[in-house]
Design an enzyme around this catalytic site. Structure first.
Site, PDB file in Angstrom:
ATOM      1  N   HIS A   1      -5.780   1.491  -2.154  1.00 17.23           N
ATOM      2  CA  HIS A   1      -7.141   0.646  -2.167  1.00 17.23           C
ATOM      3  C   HIS A   1      -7.679   0.630  -0.556  1.00 17.23           C
ATOM      4  CE1 HIS A   1      -3.778  -1.345   0.227  1.00 17.23           C
ATOM      5  NE2 HIS A   1      -4.687  -1.956   0.720  1.00 17.23           N
TER       6      HIS A   1
ATOM      7  N   ARG B   1      10.546  -1.700   5.140  1.00 16.48           N
ATOM      8  CA  ARG B   1       9.287  -1.562   6.049  1.00 16.48           C
ATOM      9  C   ARG B   1       8.616  -3.033   6.031  1.00 16.48           C
ATOM     10  NH1 ARG B   1       3.679  -0.763   5.764  1.00 16.48           N
ATOM     11  NH2 ARG B   1       2.969   0.323   7.572  1.00 16.48           N
TER      12      ARG B   1
END
Length: 213
Positions: free
Chosen positions: A85, A152
């Site tokens: 995106h 993460r």
């Protein structure tokens, strides 16, 4: 116990507020440097939109748990943690822990990994800034792939303009015979359009002008 939890919550909220204020200042400084580079006399032409009391800015915390190798797709690739995106806002300021996963798309469509660095900030140009500079700065297409070993964590400040702000190429950049590449729209119109689209869509496509060659 309830008093202790309340104190902890207040401390956490204060820390987040301080962090958001700091990265907002950083984003504004970067935008003013970009204005200098474009030789725009009003160097706050971008940053004032983030400083506006009605600024539609967002802070987001993302957590991507590790994805073991046996959860890879049919081609042996790591699963996508967040699909490709571009960010619709003006600018994004990102910081993450020392775990790989962030990738950006090159012009030829190939993806490259961004080396993790917990001591650095990553700055993304957003769709709105691309329009305001008439394409001089490009919004970066990116994604996050799952790491096989470690979690993460990323923190992102998305600097957006007020909902009623009109987004269009700056008149000071449109001197001479340069054509505007985009139709004018409000941030509310673009935000509404973006939410109706798929993540990987070219969301600026609806607002691009057909320029005669």
């Amino acid at each position: 116990m309830g008093f202790v939890l309340f104190i902890s919550f207040c401390c956490c909220r204060c820390a987040v507020d301080e962090y958001v204020s700091a990265v907002k200042r950083m984003g504004c400084e970067v935008l003013e440097l970009l204005a200098d580079g474009l030789k725009i006399q009003a160097r706050d032409v971008f940053s004032k939109l983030l400083k506006d009391e009605q600024s539609d800015s967002v802070f987001r915390l993302n957590h991507y748990p590790p994805c073991p190798e046996n959860y890879q797709d049919m081609n042996g690739r790591n699963l996508i943690g967040f699909g490709e995106h571009t960010d619709p806002q003006i600018i994004s300021v990102l910081r993450s822990n020392n775990t790989s996963g962030l990738q950006i798309s090159l012009r030829d469509g190939n993806w490259i990994s961004v080396p993790p660095d917990q001591n650095s900030f990553f700055i993304n140009v957003g769709d709105s800034l691309q329009v305001m500079t008439n394409g001089r700065f490009k919004s970066v297409r990116h994604r996050v792939v799952a790491n096989t070993l470690k979690s993460r964590v990323s923190m992102i400040y998305f600097g957006g303009p007020p909902l009623s702000e009109k987004i269009a190429p700056l008149p000071s950049l449109m001197e001479g015979s340069e054509d505007s590449l985009y139709k004018e729209f409000t941030w509310f119109e673009y935000k509404k359009s973006a939410y109706k689209s798929r993540l990987a869509d070219n969301r600026l496509g609806l607002f691009e002008k057909i320029v005669a060659s």
